[in-house]
Design an enzyme around this catalytic site. Structure first.
Site, PDB file in Angstrom:
ATOM      1  N   ASN A   1      35.039   1.459  79.925  1.00  0.00           N
ATOM      2  CA  ASN A   1      33.843   1.178  79.133  1.00  0.00           C
ATOM      3  C   ASN A   1      32.665   1.228  80.095  1.00  0.00           C
ATOM      4  O   ASN A   1      32.451   0.298  80.864  1.00  0.00           O
ATOM      5  CB  ASN A   1      33.984  -0.212  78.488  1.00  0.00           C
ATOM      6  CG  ASN A   1      32.712  -0.666  77.791  1.00  0.00           C
ATOM      7  OD1 ASN A   1      31.787   0.115  77.606  1.00  0.00           O
ATOM      8  ND2 ASN A   1      32.669  -1.939  77.424  1.00  0.00           N
ATOM      9  N   TRP A   2      31.953   2.344  80.054  1.00  0.00           N
ATOM     10  CA  TRP A   2      30.873   2.528  81.037  1.00  0.00           C
ATOM     11  C   TRP A   2      29.621   1.734  80.698  1.00  0.00           C
ATOM     12  O   TRP A   2      28.665   1.717  81.478  1.00  0.00           O
ATOM     13  CB  TRP A   2      30.546   4.021  81.162  1.00  0.00           C
ATOM     14  CG  TRP A   2      31.530   4.766  82.020  1.00  0.00           C
ATOM     15  CD1 TRP A   2      32.583   4.221  82.711  1.00  0.00           C
ATOM     16  CD2 TRP A   2      31.559   6.170  82.293  1.00  0.00           C
ATOM     17  NE1 TRP A   2      33.261   5.205  83.396  1.00  0.00           N
ATOM     18  CE2 TRP A   2      32.659   6.411  83.158  1.00  0.00           C
ATOM     19  CE3 TRP A   2      30.775   7.252  81.897  1.00  0.00           C
ATOM     20  CZ2 TRP A   2      32.980   7.684  83.631  1.00  0.00           C
ATOM     21  CZ3 TRP A   2      31.094   8.517  82.368  1.00  0.00           C
ATOM     22  CH2 TRP A   2      32.184   8.732  83.227  1.00  0.00           C
ATOM     23  N   LYS A   3      29.568   1.130  79.528  1.00  0.00           N
ATOM     24  CA  LYS A   3      28.401   0.343  79.121  1.00  0.00           C
ATOM     25  C   LYS A   3      27.119   1.157  79.338  1.00  0.00           C
ATOM     26  O   LYS A   3      27.130   2.361  79.133  1.00  0.00           O
ATOM     27  CB  LYS A   3      28.389  -1.002  79.861  1.00  0.00           C
ATOM     28  CG  LYS A   3      29.741  -1.718  79.723  1.00  0.00           C
ATOM     29  CD  LYS A   3      29.727  -3.138  80.169  1.00  0.00           C
ATOM     30  CE  LYS A   3      31.130  -3.734  80.004  1.00  0.00           C
ATOM     31  NZ  LYS A   3      31.184  -5.147  80.341  1.00  0.00           N
TER      32      LYS A   3
ATOM     33  N   HIS B   1      33.031  -5.656  70.674  1.00  0.00           N
ATOM     34  CA  HIS B   1      32.880  -6.093  72.072  1.00  0.00           C
ATOM     35  C   HIS B   1      32.004  -7.348  72.117  1.00  0.00           C
ATOM     36  O   HIS B   1      31.017  -7.455  71.380  1.00  0.00           O
ATOM     37  CB  HIS B   1      32.260  -4.972  72.905  1.00  0.00           C
ATOM     38  CG  HIS B   1      32.355  -5.250  74.377  1.00  0.00           C
ATOM     39  ND1 HIS B   1      31.533  -6.149  74.996  1.00  0.00           N
ATOM     40  CD2 HIS B   1      33.200  -4.781  75.326  1.00  0.00           C
ATOM     41  CE1 HIS B   1      31.863  -6.218  76.283  1.00  0.00           C
ATOM     42  NE2 HIS B   1      32.874  -5.401  76.510  1.00  0.00           N
TER      43      HIS B   1
ATOM     44  N   GLU C   1      29.791  -8.293  74.086  1.00  0.00           N
ATOM     45  CA  GLU C   1      28.366  -8.072  74.354  1.00  0.00           C
ATOM     46  C   GLU C   1      27.622  -7.709  73.070  1.00  0.00           C
ATOM     47  O   GLU C   1      26.484  -8.119  72.871  1.00  0.00           O
ATOM     48  CB  GLU C   1      28.196  -6.980  75.431  1.00  0.00           C
ATOM     49  CG  GLU C   1      28.533  -7.540  76.818  1.00  0.00           C
ATOM     50  CD  GLU C   1      29.036  -6.511  77.821  1.00  0.00           C
ATOM     51  OE1 GLU C   1      28.872  -5.296  77.596  1.00  0.00           O
ATOM     52  OE2 GLU C   1      29.618  -6.939  78.836  1.00  0.00           O
TER      53      GLU C   1
ATOM     54  N   GLU D   1      39.717  -9.735  75.420  1.00  0.00           N
ATOM     55  CA  GLU D   1      38.771  -9.820  76.537  1.00  0.00           C
ATOM     56  C   GLU D   1      38.119 -11.194  76.565  1.00  0.00           C
ATOM     57  O   GLU D   1      37.121 -11.424  75.852  1.00  0.00           O
ATOM     58  CB  GLU D   1      37.676  -8.765  76.381  1.00  0.00           C
ATOM     59  CG  GLU D   1      38.168  -7.341  76.411  1.00  0.00           C
ATOM     60  CD  GLU D   1      37.031  -6.386  76.790  1.00  0.00           C
ATOM     61  OE1 GLU D   1      37.158  -5.724  77.822  1.00  0.00           O
ATOM     62  OE2 GLU D   1      36.028  -6.341  76.083  1.00  0.00           O
TER      63      GLU D   1
ATOM     64  N   GLY E   1      32.880  -9.019  83.586  1.00  0.00           N
ATOM     65  CA  GLY E   1      31.818  -8.770  84.565  1.00  0.00           C
ATOM     66  C   GLY E   1      31.572  -9.931  85.519  1.00  0.00           C
ATOM     67  O   GLY E   1      30.577  -9.953  86.232  1.00  0.00           O
TER      68      GLY E   1
ATOM     69  N   SER F   1      37.256  -8.051  84.137  1.00  0.00           N
ATOM     70  CA  SER F   1      37.427  -7.952  85.591  1.00  0.00           C
ATOM     71  C   SER F   1      38.776  -7.379  86.023  1.00  0.00           C
ATOM     72  O   SER F   1      39.343  -7.807  87.034  1.00  0.00           O
ATOM     73  CB  SER F   1      37.166  -9.308  86.264  1.00  0.00           C
ATOM     74  OG  SER F   1      35.834  -9.724  86.009  1.00  0.00           O
TER      75      SER F   1
ATOM     76  N   GLY G   1      35.416  -2.308  82.595  1.00  0.00           N
ATOM     77  CA  GLY G   1      34.004  -2.003  82.774  1.00  0.00           C
ATOM     78  C   GLY G   1      33.739  -1.546  84.198  1.00  0.00           C
ATOM     79  O   GLY G   1      33.919  -0.379  84.549  1.00  0.00           O
ATOM     80  N   GLY G   2      33.322  -2.480  85.031  1.00  0.00           N
ATOM     81  CA  GLY G   2      32.885  -2.193  86.399  1.00  0.00           C
ATOM     82  C   GLY G   2      33.801  -1.269  87.189  1.00  0.00           C
ATOM     83  O   GLY G   2      33.334  -0.323  87.837  1.00  0.00           O
TER      84      GLY G   2
HETATM   85  P1  PGA Z   1      34.535  -5.703  83.281  1.00  0.00           P
HETATM   86  O1  PGA Z   1      34.192  -5.383  81.749  1.00  0.00           O
HETATM   87  O2  PGA Z   1      35.787  -4.913  83.614  1.00  0.00           O
HETATM   88  O3  PGA Z   1      33.352  -5.236  84.053  1.00  0.00           O
HETATM   89  O4  PGA Z   1      34.772  -7.165  83.374  1.00  0.00           O
HETATM   90  C1  PGA Z   1      35.199  -5.264  80.776  1.00  0.00           C
HETATM   91  C2  PGA Z   1      34.615  -4.998  79.417  1.00  0.00           C
HETATM   92  O5  PGA Z   1      33.554  -5.550  79.099  1.00  0.00           O
HETATM   93  O6  PGA Z   1      35.175  -4.233  78.618  1.00  0.00           O
END
Ligand code: PGA
Length: 246
Positions: free
Chosen positions: A9-11, A93, A95, A165, A171, A210, A231-232
């Site tokens: 997930n590149w956000k 998600h 966010e 999640e 993050g 994470s 994500g990251g």
């Molecule tokens: P993260 O994000 O790996 O940076 O914690 C995961 C996500 O939000 O899908």
């Protein structure tokens, strides 16, 4: 047995140059069989679809509208994502729940639009730290998934993917321990077996929050963790390839 997925997930990250670099350097690096997917920013889907042609990576969206078409400024319809070649969309998600005030009902409508248009719905849910500390993790997560799946019939295990999640792990560098995650994943598995008796064992449940090259193996070793939503650690080809090969 449920299939294994590694979904990046590149956000709101990656420039065009960085995307080009990603796809050129990941070539030949994912050595294992598996389902490796990336959700870039919406404006980059077409470019990613082109660049990913020579790889085994599928491209999807980070969001989709709950409507078919019409006066919904800034929204994107599932039918148009599909015609462009997007394979899946993330929905629910944390966010988007937090910053865009998306409700369970809204997420359920989005799931239906994806399935109606032959796209895969990757449905996310997770508890906040406050909810975990109040002992409400299972209640919160199961309710989020139950609402998202309300009145949804599926014909096979490839139509939906669930991602647990924990909000406090996204993050932050704090990962749920494999045991903490497995406890929730096992409860989600039971819910899926109740809702879809013939398919419950085969549906994939991913962990997100994470996930990184140093902790992915221990998470994937758990019986009900069928991959990661990352994500990251999905931004750089080297790191994402390591996760795919775990
Ligand atoms: P993260 O994000 O790996 O940076 O914690 C995961 C996500 O939000 O899908």
């Amino acid at each position: 047995m449920a299939k294994t997925y590694m979904i990046g997930n590149w956000k709101m990250n990656q420039s065009l140059d960085e995307i080009t670099e990603f796809f050129s350097s990941i070539k030949g690096k994912t050595t294992k069989e598996g389902n490796f997917w990336i959700a870039p920013q919406l404006i980059h889907i077409d470019r990613c679809l082109n660049l990913a042609q020579e790889s085994n990576i599928k491209i999807g969206s980070q969001n989709v509208s709950n409507q078919d078409n019409g006066a919904f400024t800034g929204e994107t319809a599932a039918v148009n994502l599909k015609e462009m070649g997007a394979h899946f969309s993330l929905i629910g998600h944390s966010e988007r729940r937090a910053y865009n005030f998306e409700t369970d009902e809204f997420i359920n409508q989005k799931a239906k639009k994806l399935l109606e248009n032959g796209m895969v719905a990757v449905i996310c849910a997770g508890e906040t730290l406050e909810q975990r500390e109040a002992g409400k993790t299972l209640e919160v997560v199961l309710n989020q998934f139950k609402s998202a799946l309300s009145e949804i019939e599926i014909k096979n295990e490839d139509q939906i993917i669930l991602a647990y999640e924990p909000v406090w792990a996204i993050g932050t560098g704090k990962t749920a321990s494999p045991e903490q995650a497995e406890e929730v994943h096992a409860a989600i598995r039971n819910l899926l077996k109740e809702l879809y008796p013939a398919l419950g064992e085969k549906l994939s449940i991913l962990y997100g929050g994470s996930v990184k090259p140093t902790n992915v193996a221990e998470l994937l070793a758990m019986p009900n963790i069928n991959g990661g939503l990352v994500g990251g650690a999905s931004i750089k080809a080297e790191s994402f390839a390591t996760l795919c090969n775990a």
